[in-house]
Design a protein around this motif. Structure first.
Motif, PDB file in Angstrom:
ATOM      1  N   LEU A 240       1.351  -1.582   0.054  1.00  0.00           N
ATOM      2  CA  LEU A 240       0.113  -0.032   0.263  1.00  0.00           C
ATOM      3  C   LEU A 240       0.980   1.548   0.051  1.00  0.00           C
ATOM      4  CD1 LEU A 240      -1.916   1.739   0.733  1.00  0.00           C
ATOM      5  CD2 LEU A 240      -2.501   1.197   3.371  1.00  0.00           C
ATOM      6  N   SER A 241       0.786   2.118  -1.278  1.00  0.00           N
ATOM      7  CA  SER A 241       2.119   3.243  -1.099  1.00  0.00           C
ATOM      8  C   SER A 241       1.173   4.300  -1.996  1.00  0.00           C
ATOM      9  CB  SER A 241       2.839   2.343  -2.027  1.00  0.00           C
ATOM     10  OG  SER A 241       2.289   2.483  -3.586  1.00  0.00           O
ATOM     11  N   ALA A 242       1.827   5.573  -1.304  1.00  0.00           N
ATOM     12  CA  ALA A 242       1.156   7.203  -2.059  1.00  0.00           C
ATOM     13  C   ALA A 242       3.371   7.756  -2.347  1.00  0.00           C
ATOM     14  CB  ALA A 242       0.683   7.767  -1.417  1.00  0.00           C
ATOM     15  N   GLU A 243       2.848   8.047  -3.762  1.00  0.00           N
ATOM     16  CA  GLU A 243       4.061   8.538  -4.059  1.00  0.00           C
ATOM     17  C   GLU A 243       4.122   9.540  -4.480  1.00  0.00           C
ATOM     18  OE1 GLU A 243       6.996   5.051  -5.836  1.00  0.00           O
ATOM     19  OE2 GLU A 243       4.446   3.822  -6.745  1.00  0.00           O
ATOM     20  N   TYR A 244       5.087  10.540  -4.530  1.00  0.00           N
ATOM     21  CA  TYR A 244       4.634  12.213  -5.127  1.00  0.00           C
ATOM     22  C   TYR A 244       6.372  12.891  -5.121  1.00  0.00           C
ATOM     23  CZ  TYR A 244       4.502  12.189   0.477  1.00  0.00           C
ATOM     24  OH  TYR A 244       4.582  11.449   1.806  1.00  0.00           O
ATOM     25  N   TRP A 245       6.402  11.640  -6.368  1.00  0.00           N
ATOM     26  CA  TRP A 245       7.977  12.665  -5.596  1.00  0.00           C
ATOM     27  C   TRP A 245       8.586  14.160  -6.485  1.00  0.00           C
ATOM     28  CZ3 TRP A 245      10.887   8.728  -3.791  1.00  0.00           C
ATOM     29  CH2 TRP A 245      11.336   7.295  -4.179  1.00  0.00           C
ATOM     30  N   ASP A 246       7.665  14.248  -7.392  1.00  0.00           N
ATOM     31  CA  ASP A 246       7.630  15.370  -7.486  1.00  0.00           C
ATOM     32  C   ASP A 246       6.999  17.135  -7.172  1.00  0.00           C
ATOM     33  OD1 ASP A 246       8.965  14.920  -9.421  1.00  0.00           O
ATOM     34  OD2 ASP A 246       7.433  14.394 -11.364  1.00  0.00           O
ATOM     35  N   SER A 247       6.324  16.594  -5.632  1.00  0.00           N
ATOM     36  CA  SER A 247       6.140  17.439  -4.971  1.00  0.00           C
ATOM     37  C   SER A 247       7.079  18.582  -4.504  1.00  0.00           C
ATOM     38  CB  SER A 247       5.199  16.993  -4.217  1.00  0.00           C
ATOM     39  OG  SER A 247       4.479  17.587  -3.162  1.00  0.00           O
ATOM     40  N   PRO A 248       6.709  19.759  -4.906  1.00  0.00           N
ATOM     41  CA  PRO A 248       7.392  20.969  -4.056  1.00  0.00           C
ATOM     42  C   PRO A 248       7.410  20.940  -3.218  1.00  0.00           C
ATOM     43  CG  PRO A 248       5.599  21.837  -5.268  1.00  0.00           C
ATOM     44  CD  PRO A 248       4.981  20.061  -5.636  1.00  0.00           C
ATOM     45  N   VAL A 249       6.242  20.654  -2.466  1.00  0.00           N
ATOM     46  CA  VAL A 249       6.141  20.578  -0.660  1.00  0.00           C
ATOM     47  C   VAL A 249       5.764  19.298  -0.055  1.00  0.00           C
ATOM     48  CG1 VAL A 249       4.517  22.490  -0.710  1.00  0.00           C
ATOM     49  CG2 VAL A 249       3.550  20.598  -1.467  1.00  0.00           C
ATOM     50  N   ASP A 250       6.646  18.036  -0.094  1.00  0.00           N
ATOM     51  CA  ASP A 250       6.381  16.814  -0.079  1.00  0.00           C
ATOM     52  C   ASP A 250       5.295  16.235   0.309  1.00  0.00           C
ATOM     53  OD1 ASP A 250       8.708  14.611   0.908  1.00  0.00           O
ATOM     54  OD2 ASP A 250       8.851  15.088   2.410  1.00  0.00           O
ATOM     55  N   GLN A 251       4.207  16.653  -0.526  1.00  0.00           N
ATOM     56  CA  GLN A 251       3.229  16.159  -0.107  1.00  0.00           C
ATOM     57  C   GLN A 251       2.166  15.643  -1.139  1.00  0.00           C
ATOM     58  OE1 GLN A 251       0.939  19.042   2.077  1.00  0.00           O
ATOM     59  NE2 GLN A 251       2.274  19.399   3.958  1.00  0.00           N
ATOM     60  N   TYR A 252       1.381  14.415  -0.684  1.00  0.00           N
ATOM     61  CA  TYR A 252       0.567  13.803  -1.818  1.00  0.00           C
ATOM     62  C   TYR A 252      -0.436  14.389  -2.183  1.00  0.00           C
ATOM     63  CZ  TYR A 252      -1.957  11.650   1.483  1.00  0.00           C
ATOM     64  OH  TYR A 252      -2.728  11.250   2.786  1.00  0.00           O
ATOM     65  N   ASP A 253      -1.558  14.560  -2.953  1.00  0.00           N
ATOM     66  CA  ASP A 253      -2.571  14.831  -3.395  1.00  0.00           C
ATOM     67  C   ASP A 253      -3.108  14.261  -4.256  1.00  0.00           C
ATOM     68  OD1 ASP A 253      -1.185  15.301  -5.949  1.00  0.00           O
ATOM     69  OD2 ASP A 253      -0.437  17.691  -5.869  1.00  0.00           O
ATOM     70  N   GLU A 254      -4.194  15.075  -5.271  1.00  0.00           N
ATOM     71  CA  GLU A 254      -5.016  13.547  -5.882  1.00  0.00           C
ATOM     72  C   GLU A 254      -4.299  12.927  -7.420  1.00  0.00           C
ATOM     73  OE1 GLU A 254      -6.149  16.601  -4.710  1.00  0.00           O
ATOM     74  OE2 GLU A 254      -7.946  16.801  -3.444  1.00  0.00           O
ATOM     75  N   ASN A 255      -2.924  14.143  -7.773  1.00  0.00           N
ATOM     76  CA  ASN A 255      -2.170  13.945  -8.489  1.00  0.00           C
ATOM     77  C   ASN A 255      -1.023  13.052  -8.878  1.00  0.00           C
ATOM     78  OD1 ASN A 255      -4.005  15.636 -10.240  1.00  0.00           O
ATOM     79  ND2 ASN A 255      -3.099  17.361  -9.665  1.00  0.00           N
ATOM     80  N   SER A 256      -1.207  12.530  -7.189  1.00  0.00           N
ATOM     81  CA  SER A 256       0.111  11.451  -7.159  1.00  0.00           C
ATOM     82  C   SER A 256      -0.231  10.050  -7.126  1.00  0.00           C
ATOM     83  CB  SER A 256      -0.125  11.715  -5.401  1.00  0.00           C
ATOM     84  OG  SER A 256       0.638  13.282  -5.400  1.00  0.00           O
ATOM     85  N   ASP A 257       0.577   9.240  -7.165  1.00  0.00           N
ATOM     86  CA  ASP A 257       0.112   7.959  -7.541  1.00  0.00           C
ATOM     87  C   ASP A 257       0.324   7.047  -6.402  1.00  0.00           C
ATOM     88  OD1 ASP A 257       0.598   8.076 -10.632  1.00  0.00           O
ATOM     89  OD2 ASP A 257       2.755   7.935  -9.998  1.00  0.00           O
ATOM     90  N   PHE A 258      -1.004   6.632  -6.248  1.00  0.00           N
ATOM     91  CA  PHE A 258      -1.357   5.575  -4.867  1.00  0.00           C
ATOM     92  C   PHE A 258      -1.384   3.670  -5.721  1.00  0.00           C
ATOM     93  CE2 PHE A 258      -3.682   9.377  -4.688  1.00  0.00           C
ATOM     94  CZ  PHE A 258      -2.455  10.067  -3.519  1.00  0.00           C
ATOM     95  N   THR A 259      -0.831   3.618  -4.797  1.00  0.00           N
ATOM     96  CA  THR A 259      -1.496   1.912  -5.469  1.00  0.00           C
ATOM     97  C   THR A 259      -1.769   0.367  -4.390  1.00  0.00           C
ATOM     98  OG1 THR A 259       0.382   2.170  -6.771  1.00  0.00           O
ATOM     99  CG2 THR A 259       0.344   0.190  -6.365  1.00  0.00           C
ATOM    100  N   PHE A 260      -2.559  -0.415  -4.686  1.00  0.00           N
ATOM    101  CA  PHE A 260      -2.813  -1.224  -3.535  1.00  0.00           C
ATOM    102  C   PHE A 260      -2.880  -2.549  -3.897  1.00  0.00           C
ATOM    103  CE2 PHE A 260      -6.322  -3.923  -0.964  1.00  0.00           C
ATOM    104  CZ  PHE A 260      -5.953  -3.896  -0.134  1.00  0.00           C
ATOM    105  N   ARG A 261      -2.129  -3.931  -3.878  1.00  0.00           N
ATOM    106  CA  ARG A 261      -2.284  -5.002  -3.770  1.00  0.00           C
ATOM    107  C   ARG A 261      -1.913  -4.335  -5.703  1.00  0.00           C
ATOM    108  NH1 ARG A 261      -3.173  -9.525  -1.476  1.00  0.00           N
ATOM    109  NH2 ARG A 261      -4.119  -9.220   0.155  1.00  0.00           N
ATOM    110  N   ASP A 262      -1.413  -3.143  -6.276  1.00  0.00           N
ATOM    111  CA  ASP A 262      -0.481  -3.766  -7.521  1.00  0.00           C
ATOM    112  C   ASP A 262      -1.222  -3.285  -8.704  1.00  0.00           C
ATOM    113  OD1 ASP A 262       2.214  -4.777  -7.231  1.00  0.00           O
ATOM    114  OD2 ASP A 262       1.131  -6.896  -7.260  1.00  0.00           O
TER     115      ASP A 262
END
Length: 286
Positions: A240-262
């Motif tokens: 279970l993950s949230a990835e937001y590598w390009d966020s300038p504030v180091d926080q996820y938002d609706e455009n971040s990548d979210f994954t559960f069981r692939d």
């Protein structure tokens, strides 16, 4: 004168005759059932015959109570439960239970019980093995000095591999270590893997899951969950993950990548799953 003398002679003869009869009555007369005296009171004849109730084999002719009382067997009867071949119908089943159900499992398998193995490991008597079976270490190889930042302490015992038996937790660096006792040995079930793999466990879908998390680095929140059986085998795993590598504030938002069981999920689904899965999590010391 002559007539008087004749009368006297007749009287003396009569007296003599009567005296002779009295001596006969005073003699003992043989009886049919023994000697019987006729000189006693009428109706009180003493009969000296063998008593009818004398115990056979008794030599005494005394008709007292001891000789006429039937001989009794005064031997106390043996208790029914101790007689050979006696006993209740449940005696066999009870003895069978004591011989089968009360046997210590250790005597059957020849291996100590899991709790005993864990105790022996904590006491420094036996080593712990890594899952690959190649390396071992003793409790004395770990630091328990509170002055040391990377020190350990003995934690609780909890079922961590869903087999109904408790595993040992050592609190320590990055969540510490989990130990499982099986097959006569103690194994490392899981261990903290640095800041990118902090160890803890949680309850999800009626099972215990071992979790490693990476939530202290920029650009990601990652959770890896593993479920084990009692044999040290992993039976299920997912991420279970949230990835937001390009966020300038180091926080996820609706455009971040979210994954559960692939599978890709939305931010809302990620937050709901995180609460459901990790809401009852028990994290390590640090």
């Amino acid at each position: 004168m002559r007539n008087r003398k004749s009368v006297k002679v007749l009287l003396f003869g009569l007296v003599f005759l009567l005296a002779g009869c009295g001596s006969k009555d005073g003699k003992a007369v043989p009886g049919e059932h023994g000697e019987r005296s006729t000189g006693g009171r009428p109706g009180t004849e003493s009969i000296h015959s063998e008593p009818e109730n004398v115990t056979p084999g008794s030599e005494s002719t005394d008709s007292g109570p001891e000789s006429t009382r039937p001989e009794l067997d005064n031997t106390d009867p043996e208790p029914e439960s101790t007689r050979p071949g006696s006993g209740s119908a449940n005696s066999e089943s009870e003895s069978g239970k004591s011989e089968s159900e009360n046997i210590n499992p250790q005597s059957i398998s020849g291996k100590p019980e899991p709790e005993e193995l864990l105790d022996a490991f904590l006491a420094g008597e036996i080593p712990a093995h890594y899952s690959d079976g190649t390396n071992t270490f003793m409790m004395s190889d770990l630091s328990f000095d509170e002055e040391d930042y990377f020190h350990y302490s003995v934690g609780e015992r909890v079922d961590l591999d869903n087999d109904g038996e408790r595993e040992q937790i050592l609190n320590g660096p990055y969540g510490g270590m989990y130990f499982d006792a099986r097959d006569g040995k103690v194994y490392v079930l899981a261990a903290g893997e640095g800041t990118s793999g902090v160890l803890f466990y949680t309850y999800f879908e009626n099972a215990v899951w071992i979790v490693h998390r990476d939530t202290s680095h920029m650009g990601r929140q990652m959770y890896w969950l593993e479920k084990y059986d009692g044999s040290g085998n992993m039976t299920d795993e997912f991420q279970l993950s949230a990835e937001y590598w390009d966020s300038p504030v180091d926080q996820y938002d609706e455009n971040s990548d979210f994954t559960f069981r692939d599978e890709k999920i939305t931010m809302t689904e990620f937050e709901e799953l995180r609460e459901e899965i990790l809401g009852s999590a028990n994290e390590g010391a640090f």
